[in-house]
Design a protein around this motif. Structure first.
Motif, mmCIF file in Angstrom:
data_model
loop_
_atom_site.group_PDB
_atom_site.id
_atom_site.type_symbol
_atom_site.label_atom_id
_atom_site.label_comp_id
_atom_site.label_asym_id
_atom_site.label_seq_id
_atom_site.Cartn_x
_atom_site.Cartn_y
_atom_site.Cartn_z
ATOM 1 N N ASP A 57 10.850 13.131 -6.664
ATOM 2 C CA ASP A 57 11.378 11.871 -6.121
ATOM 3 C C ASP A 57 10.917 10.714 -6.995
ATOM 4 N N PHE A 58 9.631 10.681 -7.205
ATOM 5 C CA PHE A 58 9.074 9.671 -8.097
ATOM 6 C C PHE A 58 7.672 10.115 -8.502
ATOM 7 N N LEU A 59 7.131 9.459 -9.501
ATOM 8 C CA LEU A 59 5.759 9.718 -9.939
ATOM 9 C C LEU A 59 4.926 8.466 -9.704
ATOM 10 N N VAL A 60 3.634 8.672 -9.502
ATOM 11 C CA VAL A 60 2.713 7.540 -9.467
ATOM 12 C C VAL A 60 1.645 7.800 -10.526
ATOM 13 N N TYR A 61 1.446 6.837 -11.396
ATOM 14 C CA TYR A 61 0.439 6.980 -12.454
ATOM 15 C C TYR A 61 -0.795 6.156 -12.126
ATOM 16 N N GLU A 62 -1.960 6.771 -12.389
ATOM 17 C CA GLU A 62 -3.241 6.087 -12.213
ATOM 18 C C GLU A 62 -4.023 6.241 -13.508
ATOM 19 N N SER A 63 -4.831 5.261 -13.814
ATOM 20 C CA SER A 63 -5.608 5.360 -15.047
ATOM 21 C C SER A 63 -7.026 4.845 -14.856
ATOM 22 N N TYR A 64 -7.932 5.389 -15.626
ATOM 23 C CA TYR A 64 -9.292 4.857 -15.753
ATOM 24 C C TYR A 64 -9.192 3.917 -16.958
ATOM 25 N N GLU A 141 7.330 14.720 -4.271
ATOM 26 C CA GLU A 141 8.581 15.404 -3.938
ATOM 27 C C GLU A 141 8.953 15.023 -2.516
ATOM 28 N N ALA A 142 10.041 15.615 -2.032
ATOM 29 C CA ALA A 142 10.565 15.260 -0.708
ATOM 30 C C ALA A 142 9.480 15.296 0.370
ATOM 31 N N ASP A 143 8.672 16.364 0.363
ATOM 32 C CA ASP A 143 7.715 16.489 1.468
ATOM 33 C C ASP A 143 6.284 16.739 0.978
ATOM 34 N N SER A 144 5.998 16.377 -0.262
ATOM 35 C CA SER A 144 4.619 16.585 -0.719
ATOM 36 C C SER A 144 4.294 15.635 -1.859
ATOM 37 N N GLU A 145 3.006 15.400 -2.029
ATOM 38 C CA GLU A 145 2.550 14.632 -3.190
ATOM 39 C C GLU A 145 1.342 15.365 -3.780
ATOM 40 N N THR A 146 1.409 15.582 -5.087
ATOM 41 C CA THR A 146 0.360 16.375 -5.740
ATOM 42 C C THR A 146 -0.070 15.714 -7.038
ATOM 43 N N TRP A 147 -1.366 15.576 -7.212
ATOM 44 C CA TRP A 147 -1.868 15.113 -8.507
ATOM 45 C C TRP A 147 -1.721 16.250 -9.503
#
Lengths: 161, 83
Positions: A57-64, A141-147
């Motif tokens: 669905d989409f991505l989320v980016y995180e950074s140090y 995704e539709a029903d989950s989020e995973t790093w």
């Protein structure tokens, strides 16, 4: 001795705004450069993994962030050593939410002529970035989020040493 | 001595926090810190998972000796994706 990290030939930015390769081409261009190689990483909607499909669905980016900058500066310094004719390098990476088709990372390398290492340096920077720069993406995704966890590099994994 | 611990990605998610000061005996190594954290935060599985450690923005190994006011970041291998 000048700190090799304090190098104006290298541009680095983390941003929540859209990335632009035109802007990056301008950023690495100088009066002496006639060749610019760029790489763009783009959010995939469909990934084939082990025989099944992952629909993003989409991505989320995180950074140090502080370390991401330092590691990127180290990578650029190595690239300048390996390809001394390369004039400038640039990396920009999105943080935050990114939708399908959006550009999440851009790398660019400039040199006087195309045979002077701009292609190789551009590739080197993205490959090294993906191995060592502390940026993570969360797959939504539709029903989950995973790093997403990358393949561990034995030289960096404290539990492999 | 006190070090600041920063967690990212899955570790941050499982622990429910991202930054905390931790007290340690002076001269502790990264390995000793991880052993202590594994007792305090067993859900992270710090001794079993692929784990990268950075001290003051530089990658470090288990033998690295920590100093007062160091920033120690723990995170999973970076999300490089496939070639």
């Amino acid at each position: 001795m000048k700190d090799r990290r304090d190098d104006r030939r290298f541009h680095f930015r983390l941003t929540e705004e859209s990335l632009s390769s035109d802007r990056l081409i301008e950023a690495v261009s100088t009066p002496d450069t006639g060749a610019v190689a760029t790489f763009a990483g783009v959010v995939r909607g469909l990934t084939h993994v082990d025989g099944s499909e992952v629909k993003t669905d989409f991505l989320v980016y995180e950074s140090y962030a502080a370390m991401a900058r330092k590691q990127s500066e180290d990578i650029a310094a190595k690239a300048f050593e390996k390809w001394p004719a390369v004039a400038r390098l640039a990396v920009e990476h999105r943080i935050g939410r990114c939708g399908i088709g959006e550009v999440t990372v851009l790398t660019a390398a400039s040199s006087p002529h195309r045979g002077d290492g701009c292609f190789e340096a551009c590739r080197y920077v993205i490959e090294q970035l993906k191995a060592t720069v502390p940026i993570w993406k969360q797959e939504n995704e539709a029903d989950s989020e995973t790093w997403v966890v990358g393949n561990p590099d034995k030289r960096l994994d404290v539990n492999a040493q | 001595m006190t070090v600041t611990l920063a967690l990212f990605a899955t570790l941050k998610q499982k622990a429910g926090w991202n930054r905390k000061d931790i007290c340690l005996p002076a001269g502790s190594t990264v390995g000793e810190l991880l052993q202590k954290l594994d007792v305090d935060l067993p859900m992270l599985g710090l001794l079993r998972i692929p784990l990268y450690v950075a001290v003051n923005d530089e990658y470090a190994d288990s033998k690295h000796r920590l100093q007062d006011k160091d920033e120690v970041a723990l995170f999973p291998p970076v999300s490089g994706g496939r070639k």
